[in-house]
Scaffold this motif. Structure first.
Motif, PDB file in Angstrom:
ATOM      1  N   LEU A 185       0.810  -1.216   0.000  1.00 38.21           N
ATOM      2  CA  LEU A 185       0.000   0.000   0.000  1.00 38.21           C
ATOM      3  C   LEU A 185       0.849   1.275   0.000  1.00 38.21           C
ATOM      4  O   LEU A 185       0.308   2.367  -0.162  1.00 38.21           O
ATOM      5  CB  LEU A 185      -0.920   0.025   1.235  1.00 38.21           C
ATOM      6  CG  LEU A 185      -1.893  -1.154   1.390  1.00 38.21           C
ATOM      7  CD1 LEU A 185      -2.733  -0.983   2.641  1.00 38.21           C
ATOM      8  CD2 LEU A 185      -2.805  -1.288   0.175  1.00 38.21           C
ATOM      9  N   GLY A 186       2.153   1.131   0.223  1.00 37.07           N
ATOM     10  CA  GLY A 186       2.996   2.321   0.344  1.00 37.07           C
ATOM     11  C   GLY A 186       2.705   3.031   1.663  1.00 37.07           C
ATOM     12  O   GLY A 186       2.815   4.251   1.742  1.00 37.07           O
ATOM     13  N   PHE A 187       2.315   2.266   2.697  1.00 37.41           N
ATOM     14  CA  PHE A 187       2.053   2.821   4.027  1.00 37.41           C
ATOM     15  C   PHE A 187       3.308   2.686   4.878  1.00 37.41           C
ATOM     16  O   PHE A 187       4.366   2.273   4.400  1.00 37.41           O
ATOM     17  CB  PHE A 187       0.912   2.051   4.709  1.00 37.41           C
ATOM     18  CG  PHE A 187      -0.472   2.455   4.252  1.00 37.41           C
ATOM     19  CD1 PHE A 187      -0.672   3.068   3.023  1.00 37.41           C
ATOM     20  CD2 PHE A 187      -1.588   2.215   5.057  1.00 37.41           C
ATOM     21  CE1 PHE A 187      -1.950   3.431   2.597  1.00 37.41           C
ATOM     22  CE2 PHE A 187      -2.865   2.583   4.641  1.00 37.41           C
ATOM     23  CZ  PHE A 187      -3.048   3.178   3.417  1.00 37.41           C
ATOM     24  N   ILE A 188       3.157   3.011   6.178  1.00 28.89           N
ATOM     25  CA  ILE A 188       4.280   2.800   7.085  1.00 28.89           C
ATOM     26  C   ILE A 188       3.746   2.104   8.341  1.00 28.89           C
ATOM     27  O   ILE A 188       2.662   2.440   8.817  1.00 28.89           O
ATOM     28  CB  ILE A 188       5.007   4.133   7.405  1.00 28.89           C
ATOM     29  CG1 ILE A 188       6.291   3.912   8.170  1.00 28.89           C
ATOM     30  CG2 ILE A 188       4.134   5.130   8.135  1.00 28.89           C
ATOM     31  CD1 ILE A 188       7.453   3.687   7.267  1.00 28.89           C
ATOM     32  N   ILE A 189       4.492   1.132   8.841  1.00 29.15           N
ATOM     33  CA  ILE A 189       4.092   0.469  10.092  1.00 29.15           C
ATOM     34  C   ILE A 189       4.335   1.482  11.208  1.00 29.15           C
ATOM     35  O   ILE A 189       5.477   1.936  11.374  1.00 29.15           O
ATOM     36  CB  ILE A 189       4.912  -0.819  10.311  1.00 29.15           C
ATOM     37  CG1 ILE A 189       4.610  -1.814   9.175  1.00 29.15           C
ATOM     38  CG2 ILE A 189       4.619  -1.433  11.687  1.00 29.15           C
ATOM     39  CD1 ILE A 189       5.506  -3.019   9.125  1.00 29.15           C
ATOM     40  N   GLU A 190       3.304   1.878  11.921  1.00 34.22           N
ATOM     41  CA  GLU A 190       3.475   2.992  12.880  1.00 34.22           C
ATOM     42  C   GLU A 190       4.401   2.550  14.013  1.00 34.22           C
ATOM     43  O   GLU A 190       4.509   1.349  14.310  1.00 34.22           O
ATOM     44  CB  GLU A 190       2.105   3.525  13.341  1.00 34.22           C
ATOM     45  CG  GLU A 190       1.229   2.561  14.087  1.00 34.22           C
ATOM     46  CD  GLU A 190       1.497   2.569  15.569  1.00 34.22           C
ATOM     47  OE1 GLU A 190       1.858   3.617  16.118  1.00 34.22           O
ATOM     48  OE2 GLU A 190       1.334   1.494  16.181  1.00 34.22           O
ATOM     49  N   PRO A 191       5.118   3.502  14.637  1.00 34.18           N
ATOM     50  CA  PRO A 191       6.244   3.150  15.521  1.00 34.18           C
ATOM     51  C   PRO A 191       5.906   2.157  16.635  1.00 34.18           C
ATOM     52  O   PRO A 191       6.687   1.229  16.872  1.00 34.18           O
ATOM     53  CB  PRO A 191       6.651   4.504  16.107  1.00 34.18           C
ATOM     54  CG  PRO A 191       6.208   5.499  15.096  1.00 34.18           C
ATOM     55  CD  PRO A 191       4.981   4.945  14.445  1.00 34.18           C
ATOM     56  N   HIS A 192       4.760   2.324  17.304  1.00 37.24           N
ATOM     57  CA  HIS A 192       4.459   1.404  18.400  1.00 37.24           C
ATOM     58  C   HIS A 192       4.265  -0.022  17.869  1.00 37.24           C
ATOM     59  O   HIS A 192       4.793  -0.991  18.446  1.00 37.24           O
ATOM     60  CB  HIS A 192       3.220   1.887  19.163  1.00 37.24           C
ATOM     61  CG  HIS A 192       2.862   1.013  20.320  1.00 37.24           C
ATOM     62  ND1 HIS A 192       3.717   0.823  21.398  1.00 37.24           N
ATOM     63  CD2 HIS A 192       1.762   0.241  20.563  1.00 37.24           C
ATOM     64  CE1 HIS A 192       3.149  -0.009  22.252  1.00 37.24           C
ATOM     65  NE2 HIS A 192       1.966  -0.379  21.769  1.00 37.24           N
ATOM     66  N   THR A 193       3.558  -0.131  16.754  1.00 39.31           N
ATOM     67  CA  THR A 193       3.350  -1.455  16.141  1.00 39.31           C
ATOM     68  C   THR A 193       4.701  -2.049  15.725  1.00 39.31           C
ATOM     69  O   THR A 193       4.955  -3.243  15.930  1.00 39.31           O
ATOM     70  CB  THR A 193       2.412  -1.333  14.917  1.00 39.31           C
ATOM     71  OG1 THR A 193       1.171  -0.792  15.368  1.00 39.31           O
ATOM     72  CG2 THR A 193       2.178  -2.666  14.241  1.00 39.31           C
TER      73      THR A 193
END
Ligand code: ATP
Length: 430
Positions: A185-193
């Motif tokens: 998706l061109g997303f980013i895994i958010e820092p906490h995850t």
């Protein structure tokens, strides 16, 4: 509550809309509730069509599917143990129905205990917020979005976010799912995850997962467009050890993956015998470039690869380097020799050789093999040889093989010449 009916009418085809309405009608008649769920809902917000239709039923999904199949003249395949079924319509649209369920994990990475439950519980057991949205298909609120975890907010932020802190302890396959989804998706895994993922990887909880589940995720990753980006991200997370403890990402792998794309593109455009290619397997073999034969064998056994996949991977490991060395040699090589080298290998292995060969001579010989030699047969048939008095057995096969080699090398050019040669060979044994 946000209603998405207009958005759905724009994004979904007319037939999909009719189908979803029909599901709503069946739910009304059966006195239960139906919800569209998962990737289709996520992709609706990304203006992407997703033809995987997943529907959750608060009620008996198999009875429900049977009714839908009956009304649409479709075919149903049920899995009673899981309370799920798939209906395929005459237009080949597939719809998966599942009974809403709650999952609890008694131990980390264990298979969950499942009980049929409410639709909300079914959302709680999902992997990421963007995958935990649903759309009501029920009369009265058809098109209403249900988004308990703010999946829409995460889509706007382009975040992949776990639903809770135990997510990757419960099910470490979600590590691979998250990376795959992020890159797709061109997303980013958010820092906490991302931290939760790292912790689960460090503790090696994935070692307790049923291996075929991990294998399926590895294969899905390699089936994505541009799989190198996923492998690269797995490397950043130190997650390659999930695939194999000694797997390292070398600089050249990026270039080899691109060369594999080129080789497969060439094959699809030029090969007269287009056998379908398992491209993911070629990437996998490339990834295992530096792993020993025993290491590859360990992988095949551990992840229970299918027999054909295993043979292809291991034959490359065993023969690949030697074959390539011969093919890259500057001296003249007869076509029959090229044939004997490449025919026993799979097309996947041969395409990988083409990708990794740094010599134009070697590449040219492989192209020649696909173009001309592969699939070439002698013009004489088995009956012709039988008529010469040769009995079935190794001698018989040997004669056929010798004729083919001479044909490949341009020594025998007509059926008559082949027959003449066959007579000579037969006499030697009669
Ligand atoms: P796509 O099919 O486009 O790859 P998808 O999201 O539909 O994406 P599926 O593998 O078909 O992916 O799974 C359907 C849904 O099931 C997902 O959206 C997710 O909500 C849920 N799901 C699948 N695997 C898991 C898992 N390991 N843990 C929790 N939920 C999962």
């Amino acid at each position: 509550m946000k209603n998405l009916q207009d958005k759905m009418s724009v994004c979904f085809s007319q037939s999909t809309m009719m189908l979803l309405k029909k599901v709503g009608d069946v739910a009304k008649h059966m006195g239960c509730k139906a919800y569209l769920i998962g990737g289709t809902v996520r992709d609706l917000f990304l203006h992407k069509e997703n033809l995987d239709i997943d529907i959750v039923i608060e009620g008996d999904a198999i009875l429900f599917g049977e009714r839908v199949a009956h009304e649409l003249h479709g075919i149903i395949v049920s899995h009673k143990r899981f309370g799920t079924c798939t209906v395929t319509t005459p237009e080949y649209v597939k719809i998966d129905f599942a009974t809403a369920r709650r999952e609890t994990y008694a131990k980390p990475a264990a298979l969950p205990e499942v009980e049929f439950s409410s639709f909300k519980d079914d959302l709680v057991r999902r992997d990421f917020t963007v995958n935990a949205m649903a759309i009501s298909l029920n009369e009265g609120d058809f098109g209403a979005l249900i988004d308990f975890f703010d999946g829409v907010g995460d889509i706007e932020k382009k975040h992949i976010k776990a639903l809770h802190d135990k997510s990757f302890v419960d099910d470490p396959t979600r590590i691979l799912r998250g990376i795959r989804l992020e890159r797709r998706l061109g997303f980013i895994i958010e820092p906490h995850t991302a931290n939760l993922m790292r912790r689960s990887i460090e503790k090696e909880i994935y070692k307790r997962v049923e291996k075929p589940r991990l294998r399926d995720e590895i294969i899905l990753a390699l089936k994505e467009k541009g799989p190198f980006r996923i492998i690269e991200r797995m490397n950043e997370f130190r997650a390659l050890k999930i695939v194999h403890p000694y797997l390292k990402l070398h600089k050249e792998v990026d270039g080899i993956f691109t060369a594999i794309d080129e080789a497969c593109g060439w094959y699809n455009d030029n090969s007269p015998r287009k056998r379908s290619i398992e491209k993911w397997l070629i990437y996998l073999m490339a990834l295992f470039g530096d792993v020993s034969y025993d290491g590859a064998l360990y992988f095949c056994n551990k992840f229970e690869l299918k027999r054909g996949e295993r043979l292809r991977m291991l034959s490359y490991k065993k023969q690949g380097t030697k074959v390539l060395k011969t093919l890259n040699a500057k001296r003249k090589i007869l076509p029959s020799k090229i044939y004997r080298l490449l025919e026993p290998l799979s097309h996947e292995a041969t395409l990988l050789l083409m990708a990794v060969s740094r010599s134009d001579i070697g590449k040219g010989r492989i192209m020649e093999f696909f173009h001309k030699y592969n699939g070439m047969r002698a013009s004489v048939r088995g009956d012709d040889i039988k008529a010469l008095g040769v009995k079935a057995g190794p001698h018989f096969a040997k004669i056929m093989e010798k004729i083919l080699y001479k044909k490949l090398d341009g020594i025998l050019n007509t059926r008559e010449e082949e027959l003449e040669y066959a007579k000579k060979l037969a006499k030697r044994r009669l």
